[in-house]
Design an enzyme around this catalytic site. Structure first.
Site, mmCIF file in Angstrom:
data_model
loop_
_atom_site.group_PDB
_atom_site.id
_atom_site.type_symbol
_atom_site.label_atom_id
_atom_site.label_comp_id
_atom_site.label_asym_id
_atom_site.label_seq_id
_atom_site.Cartn_x
_atom_site.Cartn_y
_atom_site.Cartn_z
ATOM 1 N N ILE A 144 -31.538 77.474 15.200
ATOM 2 C CA ILE A 144 -32.235 78.617 15.786
ATOM 3 C C ILE A 144 -31.163 79.523 16.386
ATOM 4 O O ILE A 144 -30.080 79.068 16.743
ATOM 5 C CB ILE A 144 -33.290 78.193 16.844
ATOM 6 C CG1 ILE A 144 -32.688 77.310 17.934
ATOM 7 C CG2 ILE A 144 -34.465 77.502 16.183
ATOM 8 C CD1 ILE A 144 -33.694 76.890 19.001
ATOM 9 N N ASP A 145 -31.462 80.798 16.456
ATOM 10 C CA ASP A 145 -30.467 81.780 16.865
ATOM 11 C C ASP A 145 -29.996 81.557 18.297
ATOM 12 O O ASP A 145 -30.690 80.941 19.117
ATOM 13 C CB ASP A 145 -31.027 83.192 16.729
ATOM 14 C CG ASP A 145 -31.381 83.551 15.297
ATOM 15 O OD1 ASP A 145 -30.753 82.981 14.386
ATOM 16 O OD2 ASP A 145 -32.284 84.381 15.094
ATOM 17 N N LYS A 146 -28.834 82.096 18.597
ATOM 18 C CA LYS A 146 -28.217 81.959 19.912
ATOM 19 C C LYS A 146 -29.173 82.331 21.039
ATOM 20 O O LYS A 146 -29.274 81.615 22.044
ATOM 21 C CB LYS A 146 -26.969 82.843 19.978
ATOM 22 C CG LYS A 146 -26.340 82.953 21.360
ATOM 23 C CD LYS A 146 -25.205 83.972 21.361
ATOM 24 C CE LYS A 146 -24.681 84.195 22.766
ATOM 25 N NZ LYS A 146 -23.628 85.248 22.807
ATOM 26 N N THR A 148 -32.482 82.618 20.853
ATOM 27 C CA THR A 148 -33.808 82.020 20.720
ATOM 28 C C THR A 148 -33.809 80.702 21.479
ATOM 29 O O THR A 148 -32.863 79.923 21.389
ATOM 30 C CB THR A 148 -34.151 81.775 19.241
ATOM 31 O OG1 THR A 148 -34.176 83.021 18.541
ATOM 32 C CG2 THR A 148 -35.506 81.093 19.093
ATOM 33 N N ARG A 245 -37.782 87.532 12.927
ATOM 34 C CA ARG A 245 -37.251 88.824 13.361
ATOM 35 C C ARG A 245 -37.326 89.856 12.242
ATOM 36 O O ARG A 245 -37.720 91.013 12.462
ATOM 37 C CB ARG A 245 -35.812 88.634 13.840
ATOM 38 C CG ARG A 245 -35.695 87.698 15.030
ATOM 39 C CD ARG A 245 -34.257 87.266 15.293
ATOM 40 N NE ARG A 245 -33.418 88.400 15.666
ATOM 41 C CZ ARG A 245 -32.097 88.311 15.806
ATOM 42 N NH1 ARG A 245 -31.470 87.141 15.594
ATOM 43 N NH2 ARG A 245 -31.407 89.373 16.164
#
Length: 312
Positions: A144-146, A148, A245
């Protein structure tokens, strides 16, 4: 699939639907636990064969092609184990689930060699992590993104890693996210079914890419309408990079705080990145065979935003 001291030998047979598909794209679809860039690196070493001959990443398949991919056994990662605070939701001999905070990078990369989730896992698990996904991402099945927050699972052995990777490929893992997006929806629920691939100009971004993208499906549901914003739940069928996103931006409802796909100026001061939380993760446990579901509460910044919008 065979395993030996040298690593894994993965074998596939191209079918009619695979005609003219690039071999690196085909393998990335078949082996979701291996990144496309990692597969391309393997091809440069001659580790991918088609009909027993080494091929380049750009090779386009024909029906009946026999693809063999040799994945070398992972070596001890040369990254530092760090005693980082981890919010552990569940742990046993096979898996560990973490509630990842905002701002934490999942695995080391250029510019982020310490302070990542992997650094913390190496210390906590004493190196007992799967090695399938390369030396820089031990134990990591998905990312998962930084910016998130929320549930992420890591595997402690290769058998568990393969089991969860297979569920990811079959789209049988439950993944529910919560987001605050710009604007108001005309309907209470809907689905975005649009392939995602690299942006044709900006290679650091993803975009809707009908020609070279991979299948991406996001189901969304309105939880609460908040004036100029909407709190939604997103359920993923697929797990492409930046999927929620990109999909929300494509239907004119970008995530609040998204500095890449959202509007240039964020109306909320001091908001660190997109307002997105991985709330629920469910899968068949690799050892017990039972379905387990894990959840992480909304972080404080998220609930404070909701309260703020409710007050107008």
């Amino acid at each position: 699939m065979e395993e030996n001291r040298q690593g894994l030998e993965l074998c596939f047979l191209a079918e009619e639907d695979d005609q003219e598909v690039r071999v690196d794209q085909y393998l990335a679809e078949c082996c979701e636990h291996l990144s496309r860039s990692y597969l391309q690196k393997l091809m440069k070493t001659g580790a991918v064969l088609v009909n027993e001959k080494p091929v380049k990443a750009s090779y386009k398949l024909n029906e009946g092609d026999r693809i063999t991919c040799y994945v070398p056994k992972a070596v001890e990662p040369e990254i530092l184990a760090e005693p980082l605070p981890l919010d552990i939701l569940f742990e046993d001999k096979d898996v560990i689930l973490i509630n990842k905070p905002k701002g934490m990078v999942v695995h080391p990369a250029p510019g982020h060699t310490s302070g990542t989730l992997v650094n913390g896992l190496l210390y906590h698990c004493r190196g007992e992590l799967s090695g399938i996904n390369g030396v820089m991402r031990p134990g990591i099945v998905h990312r998962i993104d930084k910016d998130t927050t929320g549930v992420i699972v890591a595997c402690k052995n290769d058998a568990s890693h393969r089991a969860l990777a297979a569920q990811l490929k079959e789209h049988s893992i439950t993944r529910r996210y919560y987001a605050i997006v710009h604007g108001n929806f005309s309907a209470d629920e809907g689905t975005v079914n649009a392939p995602i691939g690299r942006h044709p100009v900006d290679r650091k971004k993803m975009s809707i890419n009908e020609k070279n993208g991979r299948e991406a499906i996001t189901h969304y549901r309105v939880l609460e309408r908040l004036g100029n914003y909407t709190w939604i739940e997103c359920r993923l069928e697929t797990g492409r990079t930046h999927q929620i996103r990109v999909h929300m931006a494509s239907i004119k409802h970008p995530l609040l705080g998204d500095e890449v796909y959202g509007p240039g100026n964020c109306p909320i001061k001091h908001l660190q990145g997109q307002t997105l939380h991985a709330g629920v993760l469910g899968f068949i446990h690799p050892s017990t065979g039972e379905y387990r579901e894990f959840s992480a509460p909304l972080p404080d910044y998220f609930t404070k935003l909701l309260d703020r919008f409710r007050l107008g």
